[in-house]
Design an enzyme around this catalytic site. Structure first.
Site, short mmCIF file in Angstrom:
data_model
loop_
_atom_site.label_atom_id
_atom_site.label_comp_id
_atom_site.label_asym_id
_atom_site.label_seq_id
_atom_site.Cartn_x
_atom_site.Cartn_y
_atom_site.Cartn_z
NE ARG A 73 51.32 35.65 38.29
CZ ARG A 73 50.63 36.38 37.43
NH1 ARG A 73 50.90 37.67 37.31
NH2 ARG A 73 49.69 35.85 36.66
CG ASP A 74 60.56 36.01 40.89
OD1 ASP A 74 59.51 35.72 41.50
OD2 ASP A 74 61.47 35.20 40.71
N GLY A 109 51.75 42.51 31.88
CA GLY A 109 50.48 43.15 32.28
C GLY A 109 50.74 44.25 33.28
CG ASP A 134 43.72 39.54 33.58
OD1 ASP A 134 44.58 39.69 34.46
OD2 ASP A 134 43.25 38.42 33.24
NE ARG A 169 22.41 18.94 36.22
CZ ARG A 169 23.21 17.89 36.09
NH1 ARG A 169 24.17 17.91 35.16
NH2 ARG A 169 23.07 16.83 36.86
CG HIS A 178 43.83 39.98 38.90
ND1 HIS A 178 44.62 41.07 39.07
CD2 HIS A 178 43.90 39.29 40.07
CE1 HIS A 178 45.15 41.07 40.28
NE2 HIS A 178 44.72 39.99 40.91
NE ARG A 290 25.70 18.72 39.00
CZ ARG A 290 24.63 18.66 39.80
NH1 ARG A 290 24.20 19.78 40.41
NH2 ARG A 290 23.99 17.51 40.00
CE1 TYR A 296 45.47 28.24 36.89
CE2 TYR A 296 46.87 29.87 35.82
CZ TYR A 296 46.29 29.36 36.96
OH TYR A 296 46.51 29.95 38.17
O1 F6P Z 1 46.73 38.00 34.76
C1 F6P Z 1 46.36 36.86 34.05
C2 F6P Z 1 45.77 35.84 34.99
O2 F6P Z 1 45.43 34.71 34.28
C3 F6P Z 1 44.56 36.35 35.76
O3 F6P Z 1 43.38 36.33 34.96
C4 F6P Z 1 44.53 35.36 36.89
O4 F6P Z 1 43.81 35.85 38.00
C5 F6P Z 1 46.02 35.24 37.22
O5 F6P Z 1 46.71 35.49 35.99
C6 F6P Z 1 46.43 33.89 37.75
O6 F6P Z 1 47.77 34.04 38.19
P1 F6P Z 1 48.77 32.79 38.21
O7 F6P Z 1 49.10 32.44 36.79
O8 F6P Z 1 49.98 33.32 38.96
O9 F6P Z 1 48.07 31.67 38.92
#
Ligand code: F6P
Length: 372
Positions: A73-74, A109, A134, A169, A178, A290, A296
């Site tokens: 993400r740099d 993105g 997203d 439940r 995001h 719950r 991920y």
């Molecule tokens: O942008 C994709 C995403 O998976 C978002 O849905 C989530 O909020 C974010 O990346 C998580 O970021 P990272 O992978 O840096 O934890």
């Protein structure tokens, strides 16, 4: 005339990235061009870490999740170096020129579109492709990664129905996205969720409770609550709105800083929203609740056929645009076509769910509770 193009993947990984890399690479190589893959997003471009892409290393990656190039993400102009954030734009430009690139293709993105626009404004020939689970990149019908994540989240909701009706439940499932609700809304509808909470519609817990209690009265002893990770209660949304206004508008520097600090605190607090909601639903309905956070899992594994097709056709179209001398654009999906959208119309913008979107209307027609 043989060209040299660079390619990089930046931001969160996503299904379909390797399909896009493969498509750009194979299309370019078939035109007699050279393709250089830079490692780990803009960081690898800055550090000049790269791999020459050819038939061999592009083979067999269509169905592979993640990105063979790695990602980060740099940001080019705020690159973490030691404990500092430095503007490394000039180093990136020097490496672009060292490789005699005719164009650089950035797969990413919202954040990547902004970083790519920054480099485009510094004279580099940049084209981008819309990647993210997203689905929040502006000016494209859809992003690759979204369809695969939609399938994963929907299957998860399907499976969570078993324990919900067996134990009578409330099952709360947190879905990525995001600050956009596309993934939660789409998978909530596809998976038959009874409540769907998204960032675009701040929720009142009391309204959610009312809908669950009503279901109980009708003899439905369980509820599925699909919650976007960016969803928030109305009181939190009101505070954020006030602070954003103060951060932009306050004359007093101290007031602006105080607002920014409080917003940063809320960003951390928001990560606990769904767990707090789960507890409150149990307290207020008397039903066991719950929480499952999909996290991920939604970014993992092989891309869906729809994502492979989307990534492949956008990648091939991108090379066609380079051949035409087009740059400074997002190669966006528009129906079955690909169009070139100037990056200044994309950078810094987020595509969120409009309140009058057909999916919202559909949810309301089915009496799915949206927290309002
Ligand atoms: O942008 C994709 C995403 O998976 C978002 O849905 C989530 O909020 C974010 O990346 C998580 O970021 P990272 O992978 O840096 O934890």
């Amino acid at each position: 005339m043989s060209k040299v193009i660079g390619i990089l993947t930046a931001g969160g990984d996503s299904p379909g990235l390797n399909a896009a890399i493969r498509s750009v690479g194979k299309t370019a190589i078939s035109a007699g061009w050279h393709v250089i893959g830079f490692r780990d997003g803009f960081r690898g471009l800055m550090e000049n870490r790269f791999v020459r892409l050819d038939g061999a290393n592009l083979s067999g990656i269509l169905t592979v999740g993640g990105t063979i190039l790695g990602t980060s993400r740099d940001k080019p102009n705020k690159m973490p170096i030691g404990d500092k954030l430095l503007d490394m734009t000039d180093v990136i430009i020097a490496n672009y020129e060292r490789h005699h690139l005719d164009a650089l293709v950035c797969l990413g993105g919202g954040g990547t579109q902004k970083n790519a626009y920054h480099l485009s404004q510094h004279g580099l020939n940049i084209l981008t492709l819309p990647k993210t689970i997203d689905n929040d990149v502006a000016m494209t019908d859809v992003t690759f990664g979204f369809d695969t994540a939609l399938n994963i989240a929907t299957e998860a909701i399907d499976r969570l129905h078993s324990t919900a009706h067996s134990h009578h439940r409330i099952i709360v499932v947190e879905i990525m996205g995001h600050n956009a609700g596309w993934l939660a809304l789409g998978s909530g509808l596809a998976g038959g969720a009874d409540v769907i909470l998204i960032p675009e519609i701040p929720y009142e817990v009391e309204k959610v409770v009312e809908s669950i209690v009503q279901r109980s009265r009708e003899g439905k002893g369980f509820s599925i609550v699909a919650v976007s990770e960016g969803a928030m209660p109305v009181e939190q949304a009101r505070e954020v709105q006030k602070l954003e206004a103060r951060k932009q508008g306050a004359e007093d520097k101290e007031k602006r800083k105080a607002a920014a600090d409080r917003l940063a605190e809320i960003e951390v607090e928001r990560t606990g929203n769904t767990l707090r909601l789960t507890h409150r639903l149990e307290e207020m309905t008397g039903l066991e609740s719950r929480l499952t956070i999909l996290g991920y899992l939604q970014r993992g594994g092989t891309p869906s056929p729809a994502d492979r097709l989307l990534a492949t056709r956008l990648g091939a179209a991108c090379v066609d645009y380079i051949e035409q001398g087009t740059s400074g654009v997002l190669v966006a999906a528009r129906g079955d076509d690909a169009i070139a959208v100037p990056l200044e119309q994309v950078a810094g913008k987020r595509k969120v769910v409009p309140h009058d979107h057909p999916w919202i209307q559909t949810a309301r027609n089915l009496e799915v509770n949206l927290g309002d």
